[in-house]
Scaffold this motif. Sequence first.
Motif, PDB file in Angstrom:
ATOM      1  N   GLY A 189     -16.909   3.242   4.625  1.00 39.86           N
ATOM      2  CA  GLY A 189     -15.943   2.178   4.870  1.00 39.86           C
ATOM      3  C   GLY A 189     -15.032   1.928   3.684  1.00 39.86           C
ATOM      4  O   GLY A 189     -13.809   1.753   3.848  1.00 39.86           O
ATOM      5  N   ILE A 190     -15.599   1.918   2.490  1.00 39.34           N
ATOM      6  CA  ILE A 190     -14.779   1.680   1.295  1.00 39.34           C
ATOM      7  C   ILE A 190     -13.858   2.867   1.040  1.00 39.34           C
ATOM      8  O   ILE A 190     -12.680   2.695   0.654  1.00 39.34           O
ATOM      9  N   ARG A 191     -14.337   4.074   1.250  1.00 37.59           N
ATOM     10  CA  ARG A 191     -13.499   5.258   1.032  1.00 37.59           C
ATOM     11  C   ARG A 191     -12.363   5.344   2.051  1.00 37.59           C
ATOM     12  O   ARG A 191     -11.326   5.961   1.765  1.00 37.59           O
ATOM     13  N   GLN A 192     -12.540   4.769   3.229  1.00 39.98           N
ATOM     14  CA  GLN A 192     -11.510   4.835   4.259  1.00 39.98           C
ATOM     15  C   GLN A 192     -10.410   3.790   4.089  1.00 39.98           C
ATOM     16  O   GLN A 192      -9.421   3.827   4.825  1.00 39.98           O
ATOM     17  N   VAL A 193     -10.567   2.880   3.144  1.00 40.56           N
ATOM     18  CA  VAL A 193      -9.501   1.906   2.882  1.00 40.56           C
ATOM     19  C   VAL A 193      -8.276   2.648   2.376  1.00 40.56           C
ATOM     20  O   VAL A 193      -8.362   3.526   1.513  1.00 40.56           O
ATOM     21  N   SER A 194      -7.136   2.304   2.913  1.00 40.42           N
ATOM     22  CA  SER A 194      -5.897   3.004   2.585  1.00 40.42           C
ATOM     23  C   SER A 194      -5.615   2.979   1.080  1.00 40.42           C
ATOM     24  O   SER A 194      -5.759   1.944   0.416  1.00 40.42           O
ATOM     25  N   LYS A 195      -5.227   4.120   0.554  1.00 36.29           N
ATOM     26  CA  LYS A 195      -4.885   4.205  -0.869  1.00 36.29           C
ATOM     27  C   LYS A 195      -3.678   3.338  -1.204  1.00 36.29           C
ATOM     28  O   LYS A 195      -3.565   2.835  -2.329  1.00 36.29           O
ATOM     29  N   GLU A 196      -2.766   3.180  -0.239  1.00 38.84           N
ATOM     30  CA  GLU A 196      -1.592   2.337  -0.476  1.00 38.84           C
ATOM     31  C   GLU A 196      -1.995   0.893  -0.731  1.00 38.84           C
ATOM     32  O   GLU A 196      -1.405   0.204  -1.572  1.00 38.84           O
ATOM     33  N   VAL A 197      -3.037   0.428  -0.003  1.00 41.69           N
ATOM     34  CA  VAL A 197      -3.519  -0.942  -0.213  1.00 41.69           C
ATOM     35  C   VAL A 197      -4.092  -1.094  -1.610  1.00 41.69           C
ATOM     36  O   VAL A 197      -3.817  -2.074  -2.318  1.00 41.69           O
ATOM     37  N   VAL A 198      -4.879  -0.124  -2.042  1.00 40.70           N
ATOM     38  CA  VAL A 198      -5.472  -0.172  -3.376  1.00 40.70           C
ATOM     39  C   VAL A 198      -4.382  -0.114  -4.448  1.00 40.70           C
ATOM     40  O   VAL A 198      -4.409  -0.876  -5.429  1.00 40.70           O
ATOM     41  N   GLU A 199      -3.417   0.772  -4.277  1.00 47.74           N
ATOM     42  CA  GLU A 199      -2.328   0.892  -5.262  1.00 47.74           C
ATOM     43  C   GLU A 199      -1.497  -0.379  -5.314  1.00 47.74           C
ATOM     44  O   GLU A 199      -1.065  -0.801  -6.402  1.00 47.74           O
ATOM     45  N   ALA A 200      -1.278  -1.006  -4.153  1.00 40.90           N
ATOM     46  CA  ALA A 200      -0.518  -2.259  -4.148  1.00 40.90           C
ATOM     47  C   ALA A 200      -1.280  -3.364  -4.873  1.00 40.90           C
ATOM     48  O   ALA A 200      -0.689  -4.145  -5.631  1.00 40.90           O
ATOM     49  N   ALA A 201      -2.599  -3.429  -4.656  1.00 33.63           N
ATOM     50  CA  ALA A 201      -3.394  -4.442  -5.342  1.00 33.63           C
ATOM     51  C   ALA A 201      -3.379  -4.221  -6.855  1.00 33.63           C
ATOM     52  O   ALA A 201      -3.267  -5.184  -7.625  1.00 33.63           O
ATOM     53  N   ILE A 202      -3.478  -2.954  -7.263  1.00 29.45           N
ATOM     54  CA  ILE A 202      -3.431  -2.657  -8.703  1.00 29.45           C
ATOM     55  C   ILE A 202      -2.054  -2.992  -9.269  1.00 29.45           C
ATOM     56  O   ILE A 202      -1.933  -3.512 -10.386  1.00 29.45           O
ATOM     57  N   ALA A 235      -9.940  -6.644  -1.517  1.00 28.67           N
ATOM     58  CA  ALA A 235      -9.182  -5.712  -0.673  1.00 28.67           C
ATOM     59  C   ALA A 235     -10.090  -4.724   0.051  1.00 28.67           C
ATOM     60  O   ALA A 235     -10.089  -4.648   1.283  1.00 28.67           O
ATOM     61  N   GLN A 236     -10.896  -3.977  -0.711  1.00 30.17           N
ATOM     62  CA  GLN A 236     -11.658  -2.898  -0.091  1.00 30.17           C
ATOM     63  C   GLN A 236     -12.783  -3.403   0.800  1.00 30.17           C
ATOM     64  O   GLN A 236     -12.918  -2.969   1.957  1.00 30.17           O
ATOM     65  N   ILE A 237     -13.617  -4.318   0.287  1.00 30.21           N
ATOM     66  CA  ILE A 237     -14.752  -4.792   1.091  1.00 30.21           C
ATOM     67  C   ILE A 237     -14.304  -5.556   2.343  1.00 30.21           C
ATOM     68  O   ILE A 237     -14.842  -5.317   3.432  1.00 30.21           O
ATOM     69  N   PRO A 238     -13.306  -6.470   2.265  1.00 26.08           N
ATOM     70  CA  PRO A 238     -12.860  -7.120   3.508  1.00 26.08           C
ATOM     71  C   PRO A 238     -12.350  -6.129   4.553  1.00 26.08           C
ATOM     72  O   PRO A 238     -12.611  -6.291   5.751  1.00 26.08           O
ATOM     73  N   LEU A 239     -11.616  -5.095   4.121  1.00 27.22           N
ATOM     74  CA  LEU A 239     -11.102  -4.118   5.076  1.00 27.22           C
ATOM     75  C   LEU A 239     -12.207  -3.196   5.593  1.00 27.22           C
ATOM     76  O   LEU A 239     -12.125  -2.689   6.716  1.00 27.22           O
ATOM     77  N   ALA A 240     -13.225  -2.978   4.775  1.00 27.17           N
ATOM     78  CA  ALA A 240     -14.338  -2.112   5.183  1.00 27.17           C
ATOM     79  C   ALA A 240     -15.437  -2.873   5.901  1.00 27.17           C
ATOM     80  O   ALA A 240     -16.428  -2.263   6.325  1.00 27.17           O
TER      81      ALA A 240
END
Length: 317
Positions: free
Chosen positions: A192-205, A218-223
Amino acid sequence: MLDSLSSSFVGEMPVFLDPFQLYTLPLGDWVTDFVNFLVDQFRPFFQLIRIPFAFVLSTIEAGLLVIPPTLFLILLGLLVWQFCSAAIAIYSLVAMVAIGLLGTWEPAMTTLSLVICAVTFCMIIGLPIGILAARNDRFDSILRPLLDAMQTLPSFVYLVPVVMLFGIGEVPGVIVTLIFAVPPLIRLTNLGIRQVSKEVVEAAIAFGSTPNQVLWEAQIPLALPTILAGVNQSILLALSMVVVASMISVEGLGQMVLRGIGRLDVGLATVGGVSIVLVAILLDRITQALGKPKKVSWKKRGPIGFVFYFTQKQALQ
């Protein structure tokens, strides 16, 4: 005649056609020696591990058994209606009433406490491991074969080392259920965490979030739907392990099924089996509903929403 011919043929087979007759790995002896070493040297340590499991299990079991069935049904119906839906609440009441009418209320509460305790420790242990595997590829590559082995080993194989290390009873039953049920939760948390979109992670960073903030906000709520699917699978595996764990003196519905099989009492085994199915479907529907996103706020649904609607209607009048 054929057996003697085949045995004589195998005995005369050249070594190059059957090299395994020269040497076989004594894996069974190695495992036995290792477990005996653990028992001799670290038995007090393993007995110490029993303490938190015993405390949590006894607390949950005492809490479930002390509640009168009528009050339990009311609380269950209201909670499931609030967090899931009215349809699942109705099924929950029907299932638990059926269990009561079958005369298996107390064994069902014991089994439910075993499953709740095992799944609680599954979440305490499995979620951090799954998160670590999602954030560390090397750890994930080391962990994957271990999870493969844990999921493919027959459930009966776990009983012997657990009994030697922890003894028999409900606490070893919880431990063996935990070992059997935790791999799906680890796998699906990782996935679930690996399937979170990279764009979401990059935007959060890009907005200045720290790695921990990215994970928890970001990751845990989406996963979360995938993680709850892992919890659902752990619950079902824990219930399937209840019957097997009854072989080491674990009370509950599994013990009824085991006694029915031992006595060739089809009726007793059927009653225990049907009760396990009812509990399994009940927990499956609840966890699936919890994993689905809700379109309506919790204040506007269930008994709380009903009370708010009724009070607002009275105020307008």
